[in-house]
Design a protein around this motif. Sequence first.
Motif, PDB file in Angstrom:
ATOM      1  N   HIS A 308     -19.280 -76.539  26.725  1.00  0.00           N
ATOM      2  CA  HIS A 308     -18.531 -76.302  27.962  1.00  0.00           C
ATOM      3  C   HIS A 308     -18.803 -74.846  28.319  1.00  0.00           C
ATOM      4  O   HIS A 308     -18.495 -73.939  27.550  1.00  0.00           O
ATOM      5  CB  HIS A 308     -17.034 -76.548  27.706  1.00  0.00           C
ATOM      6  N   ILE A 309     -19.412 -74.602  29.498  1.00  0.00           N
ATOM      7  CA  ILE A 309     -19.769 -73.246  29.878  1.00  0.00           C
ATOM      8  C   ILE A 309     -19.149 -72.895  31.228  1.00  0.00           C
ATOM      9  O   ILE A 309     -18.798 -73.780  32.015  1.00  0.00           O
ATOM     10  CB  ILE A 309     -21.299 -73.033  29.924  1.00  0.00           C
ATOM     11  N   LEU A 310     -19.019 -71.608  31.485  1.00  0.00           N
ATOM     12  CA  LEU A 310     -18.459 -71.109  32.733  1.00  0.00           C
ATOM     13  C   LEU A 310     -19.522 -70.290  33.458  1.00  0.00           C
ATOM     14  O   LEU A 310     -20.116 -69.383  32.866  1.00  0.00           O
ATOM     15  CB  LEU A 310     -17.220 -70.244  32.465  1.00  0.00           C
ATOM     16  N   LEU A 311     -19.744 -70.605  34.744  1.00  0.00           N
ATOM     17  CA  LEU A 311     -20.788 -69.952  35.523  1.00  0.00           C
ATOM     18  C   LEU A 311     -20.191 -69.255  36.740  1.00  0.00           C
ATOM     19  O   LEU A 311     -19.251 -69.766  37.359  1.00  0.00           O
ATOM     20  CB  LEU A 311     -21.837 -70.981  35.956  1.00  0.00           C
ATOM     21  N   PRO A 312     -20.742 -68.103  37.136  1.00  0.00           N
ATOM     22  CA  PRO A 312     -20.095 -67.248  38.143  1.00  0.00           C
ATOM     23  C   PRO A 312     -20.499 -67.557  39.578  1.00  0.00           C
ATOM     24  O   PRO A 312     -21.678 -67.704  39.904  1.00  0.00           O
ATOM     25  CB  PRO A 312     -20.583 -65.847  37.748  1.00  0.00           C
ATOM     26  N   VAL A 313     -19.507 -67.616  40.453  1.00  0.00           N
ATOM     27  CA  VAL A 313     -19.759 -67.798  41.887  1.00  0.00           C
ATOM     28  C   VAL A 313     -18.648 -67.115  42.671  1.00  0.00           C
ATOM     29  O   VAL A 313     -17.481 -67.141  42.270  1.00  0.00           O
ATOM     30  CB  VAL A 313     -19.855 -69.297  42.253  1.00  0.00           C
ATOM     31  N   TYR A 314     -19.029 -66.446  43.750  1.00  0.00           N
ATOM     32  CA  TYR A 314     -18.038 -65.884  44.670  1.00  0.00           C
ATOM     33  C   TYR A 314     -17.858 -66.864  45.822  1.00  0.00           C
ATOM     34  O   TYR A 314     -18.833 -67.417  46.352  1.00  0.00           O
ATOM     35  CB  TYR A 314     -18.502 -64.538  45.222  1.00  0.00           C
ATOM     36  N   ILE A 315     -16.611 -67.061  46.216  1.00  0.00           N
ATOM     37  CA  ILE A 315     -16.300 -67.969  47.314  1.00  0.00           C
ATOM     38  C   ILE A 315     -15.434 -67.240  48.330  1.00  0.00           C
ATOM     39  O   ILE A 315     -14.452 -66.585  47.966  1.00  0.00           O
ATOM     40  CB  ILE A 315     -15.559 -69.228  46.825  1.00  0.00           C
ATOM     41  N   SER A 316     -15.816 -67.335  49.600  1.00  0.00           N
ATOM     42  CA  SER A 316     -14.997 -66.795  50.677  1.00  0.00           C
ATOM     43  C   SER A 316     -14.600 -67.941  51.592  1.00  0.00           C
ATOM     44  O   SER A 316     -15.461 -68.610  52.164  1.00  0.00           O
ATOM     45  CB  SER A 316     -15.762 -65.728  51.468  1.00  0.00           C
TER      46      SER A 316
END
Length: 367
Positions: A308-316
């Motif tokens: 189980h991994i966590l990946l980075p994303v910015y959301i506006s």
Amino acid sequence: MKQGPTQKSELKKACINCGAELTYAPGTSHLKCDYCGHEEDINPDESLLIELELKSYLDQMGAQSHSEEISLLHCKNCGANQHVEENYKSLHCVYCGTPLIIEDLYKEDWILPGAVLPFQLTQQESHRLFEKWVKKLWFAPNKLKRAALDPTHTKGLYAPYWTFDAQLFANYTGQRGDYYYVSVPYTTTVNGKTVTRTRQERRTRWTPAAGSIQGFVDDTLIKASHQKKGLIPLKIARWNLNKLEPFDTSFLAGFITEKYTIPLKDGHLEAKDEARVIADRWAKRDIGGDTQRVHSLDMTLSDETFKHILLPVYISAYQYKGKRYNFFVNGQSGAISGDRPYSFWKIFFLVLAVIALIVLILYLQGQ
């Protein structure tokens, strides 16, 4: 709301100088105090970067060895489950902007992440990309272009994914196609006379093929959450997984973490479909020739593991004339994608201008 002891994934680390909460500084390996500038190194435990045996989790055995409780807020509008850090004063869903009610906080078990891909872009850098994107939009409403887009509306999210590894073995049957060319006569007219010429046409010679293929399928990436709105587009959903770090909660400080809503067993079924696509590709490569057909594929997966991994994303999430639009930035690479509104009047006047230009040209040609 279920009560329970504070879990290690929810512990906050305070600055030793001023007592403020330390947050992860994107692109670095340390925590930073936004008030006094104090920094502390993050030293993730490399021994935690492990693959978990899939079968024991699917059989509901051993699942508690790498799981704990996490506090969550559920968005009733789009379905996302979010763990919101305390430093976010305005509680809104990162996907759709719907207000989240702190009184709805509840606790739920989750399989601990095995790895995390830390943010490489800061929130300010992400927002600058957003502003540049808005300025370049064709037929965008002037109000949107003039808007003082609030950087606080751009949120950093760690999105959950499953990765699957397996040894793949498959027997296949099919056909090998080899190209060859034949001369085909045809008639044509040259200077009023009918002449016969030839042209080369490609044919395919098919022969039976059968064999077996095997290999290691590494890090099949499967999305682990589902939302009705604001889906992360495939255009930006590409990360360099070689940069994964062992899971350390320090990397999450200052960001929102989404809990998976697609169960492990469902993610595994999707991963098996992906493995079949890989096996088909390997079989065609094994058959050789110029083109191939695979008629049957008997596939077996063994030594299956997962993370189980966590990946980075910015959301506006921004709103224009009562409709919400989303903009996404890959937190590692800076790849961008987003929805946008169109100005009816800009398009309307452009069409009028084109029609007027055509009428003018026709008028001048008639003079």
